[in-house]
Design a protein around this motif. Structure first.
Motif, mmCIF file in Angstrom:
data_model
loop_
_atom_site.group_PDB
_atom_site.id
_atom_site.type_symbol
_atom_site.label_atom_id
_atom_site.label_comp_id
_atom_site.label_asym_id
_atom_site.label_seq_id
_atom_site.Cartn_x
_atom_site.Cartn_y
_atom_site.Cartn_z
ATOM 1 N N SER A 4 0.858 -1.039 -0.084
ATOM 2 C CA SER A 4 -0.181 -0.059 -0.143
ATOM 3 C C SER A 4 0.760 1.312 0.143
ATOM 4 O O SER A 4 2.032 1.192 0.278
ATOM 5 C CB SER A 4 -0.965 -0.193 1.351
ATOM 6 N N LEU A 5 0.264 2.447 -0.445
ATOM 7 C CA LEU A 5 1.282 3.601 -0.123
ATOM 8 C C LEU A 5 1.601 3.885 1.017
ATOM 9 O O LEU A 5 2.642 4.335 1.110
ATOM 10 C CB LEU A 5 -0.048 4.838 -0.811
ATOM 11 N N HIS A 6 0.912 3.599 2.207
ATOM 12 C CA HIS A 6 1.436 3.743 3.506
ATOM 13 C C HIS A 6 2.593 2.891 3.780
ATOM 14 O O HIS A 6 3.743 3.192 4.333
ATOM 15 C CB HIS A 6 0.376 3.461 4.515
ATOM 16 N N GLU A 7 2.684 1.566 3.311
ATOM 17 C CA GLU A 7 3.764 0.666 3.695
ATOM 18 C C GLU A 7 5.030 1.081 2.787
ATOM 19 O O GLU A 7 6.117 1.034 3.209
ATOM 20 C CB GLU A 7 3.422 -0.708 2.990
ATOM 21 N N LYS A 8 4.870 1.919 1.655
ATOM 22 C CA LYS A 8 5.979 2.427 0.965
ATOM 23 C C LYS A 8 6.647 3.550 1.479
ATOM 24 O O LYS A 8 7.822 3.722 1.299
ATOM 25 C CB LYS A 8 5.554 2.749 -0.723
ATOM 26 N N GLU A 9 5.841 4.073 2.464
ATOM 27 C CA GLU A 9 6.533 5.197 3.175
ATOM 28 C C GLU A 9 6.975 4.881 4.575
ATOM 29 O O GLU A 9 7.786 5.465 5.344
ATOM 30 C CB GLU A 9 5.446 6.197 3.525
ATOM 31 N N ASP A 10 7.057 3.469 5.019
ATOM 32 C CA ASP A 10 7.405 2.936 6.232
ATOM 33 C C ASP A 10 8.962 2.737 6.094
ATOM 34 O O ASP A 10 9.371 2.652 5.052
ATOM 35 C CB ASP A 10 7.035 1.294 6.407
ATOM 36 N N THR A 11 9.606 2.912 7.418
ATOM 37 C CA THR A 11 11.078 2.458 7.590
ATOM 38 C C THR A 11 11.026 1.039 7.674
ATOM 39 O O THR A 11 10.367 0.593 8.670
ATOM 40 C CB THR A 11 11.775 3.398 8.782
ATOM 41 N N ILE A 12 11.898 0.279 6.869
ATOM 42 C CA ILE A 12 11.854 -1.255 6.816
ATOM 43 C C ILE A 12 13.215 -1.577 7.396
ATOM 44 O O ILE A 12 14.378 -1.028 7.550
ATOM 45 C CB ILE A 12 11.598 -1.952 5.667
ATOM 46 N N VAL A 13 13.265 -2.955 8.208
ATOM 47 C CA VAL A 13 14.215 -3.564 8.821
ATOM 48 C C VAL A 13 14.442 -4.683 8.587
ATOM 49 O O VAL A 13 13.289 -5.566 8.391
ATOM 50 C CB VAL A 13 14.440 -3.195 10.173
ATOM 51 N N ALA A 14 15.540 -5.445 8.268
ATOM 52 C CA ALA A 14 15.758 -6.929 8.143
ATOM 53 C C ALA A 14 17.281 -7.217 8.247
ATOM 54 O O ALA A 14 18.226 -6.315 8.390
ATOM 55 C CB ALA A 14 15.563 -7.127 6.709
ATOM 56 N N LEU A 15 17.630 -8.645 8.433
ATOM 57 C CA LEU A 15 18.877 -8.923 8.370
ATOM 58 C C LEU A 15 19.308 -9.108 7.221
ATOM 59 O O LEU A 15 18.687 -9.837 6.312
ATOM 60 C CB LEU A 15 18.739 -10.533 9.564
ATOM 61 N N ALA A 16 20.550 -8.413 6.839
ATOM 62 C CA ALA A 16 20.961 -8.601 5.514
ATOM 63 C C ALA A 16 21.946 -9.815 5.143
ATOM 64 O O ALA A 16 22.345 -9.886 4.025
ATOM 65 C CB ALA A 16 21.746 -7.059 5.003
ATOM 66 N N THR A 17 22.480 -10.216 6.422
ATOM 67 C CA THR A 17 23.465 -11.395 6.097
ATOM 68 C C THR A 17 22.767 -12.674 6.470
ATOM 69 O O THR A 17 21.430 -12.574 7.106
ATOM 70 C CB THR A 17 24.645 -11.279 7.071
ATOM 71 N N PRO A 18 23.326 -13.985 6.230
ATOM 72 C CA PRO A 18 22.585 -15.153 6.384
ATOM 73 C C PRO A 18 22.288 -15.193 7.706
ATOM 74 O O PRO A 18 23.159 -15.044 8.556
ATOM 75 C CB PRO A 18 23.559 -16.158 5.809
ATOM 76 N N THR A 445 2.898 -4.204 -13.971
ATOM 77 C CA THR A 445 1.857 -4.188 -13.066
ATOM 78 C C THR A 445 2.051 -4.731 -11.551
ATOM 79 O O THR A 445 3.221 -5.380 -11.340
ATOM 80 C CB THR A 445 0.570 -5.435 -13.485
ATOM 81 N N ASP A 446 1.102 -4.305 -10.531
ATOM 82 C CA ASP A 446 1.552 -4.629 -9.339
ATOM 83 C C ASP A 446 1.837 -6.299 -8.964
ATOM 84 O O ASP A 446 2.520 -6.618 -8.299
ATOM 85 C CB ASP A 446 0.493 -4.450 -8.455
ATOM 86 N N ASP A 447 0.960 -6.987 -9.824
ATOM 87 C CA ASP A 447 1.015 -8.579 -9.673
ATOM 88 C C ASP A 447 2.655 -9.057 -10.062
ATOM 89 O O ASP A 447 3.188 -9.793 -9.719
ATOM 90 C CB ASP A 447 0.069 -9.202 -10.539
ATOM 91 N N LEU A 448 3.024 -8.386 -11.284
ATOM 92 C CA LEU A 448 4.198 -8.881 -11.969
ATOM 93 C C LEU A 448 5.239 -8.532 -10.811
ATOM 94 O O LEU A 448 6.130 -9.311 -10.750
ATOM 95 C CB LEU A 448 4.310 -8.119 -13.122
ATOM 96 N N PHE A 453 9.406 -9.971 -6.961
ATOM 97 C CA PHE A 453 10.246 -9.587 -5.762
ATOM 98 C C PHE A 453 10.069 -10.629 -4.571
ATOM 99 O O PHE A 453 10.703 -10.634 -3.820
ATOM 100 C CB PHE A 453 10.172 -7.964 -5.458
ATOM 101 N N SER A 454 8.941 -11.415 -4.604
ATOM 102 C CA SER A 454 8.521 -12.288 -3.404
ATOM 103 C C SER A 454 9.707 -13.343 -3.731
ATOM 104 O O SER A 454 9.655 -14.087 -2.594
ATOM 105 C CB SER A 454 7.135 -12.732 -3.661
#
Length: 460
Positions: A4-18, A445-448, A453-454
């Motif tokens: 969603s538009l809101h999610e695209k504005e979020d600050t995201i975090v994740a582990l980038a190494t294995p 498209t959003d589906d593509l 990216f999934s």
């Protein structure tokens, strides 16, 4: 996976190494508040006042409790991978520490990233096009020199620039045809039909060249399926073990030991080969072995290369001639490999060399002449196009779009020959532009995007 538009504005975090225990782990944040959120739990310099591309030592704290000593790398928008504010926190590689730091960042306003979300943001912010974004995933999973080189070439825009060049040449004529539609009643011609035909024929040749490169690209990306085939007890399992330098397949004097196929990968000269040890080819009344023989024949039909292995002490020239004739009729490239040279009759070896001088003579058990065999295997994999820097298609989605582009361009040529009206001609040209645009993401498209990216790992 859509946002969603809101999610695209979020600050995201994740582990980038294995995942798992290691010397260090890198936790990545991206978004408008990435630096601000990190600053709330980082004790050291004020990160919001630091220049881009700087690294700072400090501690991560939950109140007065020190979680870890870390290095915080700061990247200020737009000078980052995602073109947003980015922070990469290098912690010690304890899974407990990583979980504590991520939980702390989420508590202070970050959101756990979805698979591929960092790369998707980079694409949406114009860091690179869709084909280059897909190359990021290929680069991460590259396991040979050739697959790495192909992914690097695509990520740096080699494939995209080829597609963009084709598309731009067609856009000019498309706009001229569209302009003619606006002046339909005045019978004017802005797009010379002969010039358009020459251009479309030129584009077709370029598209067909890219399509034909997919077989090679698929080999580079996924490995060369190579079947080791021959009679029972020819030494197929021994050869596989010798190439792998491990006891992968069971070796026995009993004929028919290998009932199903055994598969493993070997890197030869920077190319991955998927070697498949198969059940021995013979007539059998054993139901299980017969299924294995049937599967061997199926594998041989789909292989890119066959190693026809025969035992010099247990095969006569009649059998060898018969097997070679069968393989030649099958149409798959094959190498004649004579095993047990250490035990063979010199007269038989001379006879065989005279009739089939390209035979490779080895001893799988003694590991003799395996390097000669590897060199011959490499010779049969045509990497000349790749090594001269030609663009290679490695992605099935790109291949599919190119095939659709070819069909549309053929429709344009047919329309020109039949002198169809401008509105139908424009429609065929637009369709060609659409399929080319799908490759680089100019048409999407959003589906593509969700589907592409999934497939990325979380943190990339």
């Amino acid at each position: 996976m859509s946002f969603s538009l809101h999610e695209k504005e979020d600050t995201i975090v994740a582990l980038a190494t294995p995942q798992g225990v290691g010397a260090i782990a890198v936790i990545r944040l991206s978004g408008k508040d990435a630096i601000k959120i990190t600053n709330r739990i980082f004790k050291g310099k004020d990160l919001e006042k630091q220049a881009s591309h700087t690294i700072h030592f400090g501690t991560i704290r939950d109140g007065d409790k020190i979680i870890d000593e870390v290095l915080a790398s700061v990247f200020v928008a737009p000078k980052s991978f995602t073109k947003e504010n980015v922070v990469e926190i290098s912690t010690h590689g304890s899974s407990y520490i990583v979980n504590q730091v991520i939980k702390l960042l989420v508590r202070h306003g970050a959101r756990p990233a979805k698979p591929g979300e960092f790369t998707q943001r980079a694409f949406l912010h114009g860091q690179f096009d869709l084909a280059q974004a897909e190359a990021v995933a290929d680069l991460i999973h590259s396991d040979s020199e050739t697959s790495h080189q192909a992914a690097m070439n695509q990520m740096r825009g080699g494939f995209s620039s080829e597609i963009q060049k084709l598309r731009n040449e067609l856009i000019h004529f498309a706009s001229m045809i569209e302009l003619e539609l606006d002046f339909g009643e005045e019978d004017v011609e802005f797009a010379n039909r002969n010039d358009l035909k020459v251009l479309v024929e030129k584009l077709l040749r370029a598209v067909e060249l890219l399509i034909s490169s997919f077989d090679l690209g698929n080999v580079i990306k996924n490995g060369v399926p190579t079947v080791i085939a021959g009679k029972p007890n020819a030494g197929k399992s021994t050869l596989l073990n010798a190439l792998l330098n491990e006891e992968k397949a069971i070796v026995s004097e009993i004929a028919g030991t290998t009932r199903d196929f055994i598969e493993d990968e070997i890197n030869i000269g920077g190319v991955i080969f998927r070697f498949i040890d198969t059940a021995g080819l013979r007539e059998t009344t054993d139901i299980i072995e017969a299924i294995g023989v049937s599967r061997t024949q199926e594998k041989m039909k789909t292989a890119s290369l066959i190693l026809y292995l025969f035992d010099l002490t247990d095969t006569d020239m009649v059998e060898i001639n018969r097997d070679i004739n069968r393989l030649e009729n099958q149409g798959v490239p094959f190498i004649k490999v004579a095993n047990k040279i250490d035990k063979a009759s010199p007269d038989f070896v001379r006879e065989l060399k005279a009739k089939y001088p390209d035979t490779i003579f080895i001893s799988a058990g003694q590991k003799d002449n395996l390097e000669v065999l590897k060199s011959r295997i490499l010779e049969l994999v045509n990497l000349d196009k790749f090594r001269t820097g030609n663009t290679i298609v490695t992605n099935i989605r790109h291949y599919d779009s190119l095939v659709k582009t070819r069909h549309s361009l053929l429709d344009v040529l047919e329309g020109l020959d039949r002198q169809i009206t401008n509105d139908f001609l424009a429609m065929d040209i637009r369709r060609s532009l659409h399929y080319l645009g799908e490759i680089t993401g100019e048409i999407t498209t959003d589906d593509l995007l969700a589907n592409i990216f999934s497939k990325f790992c979380i943190g990339k």
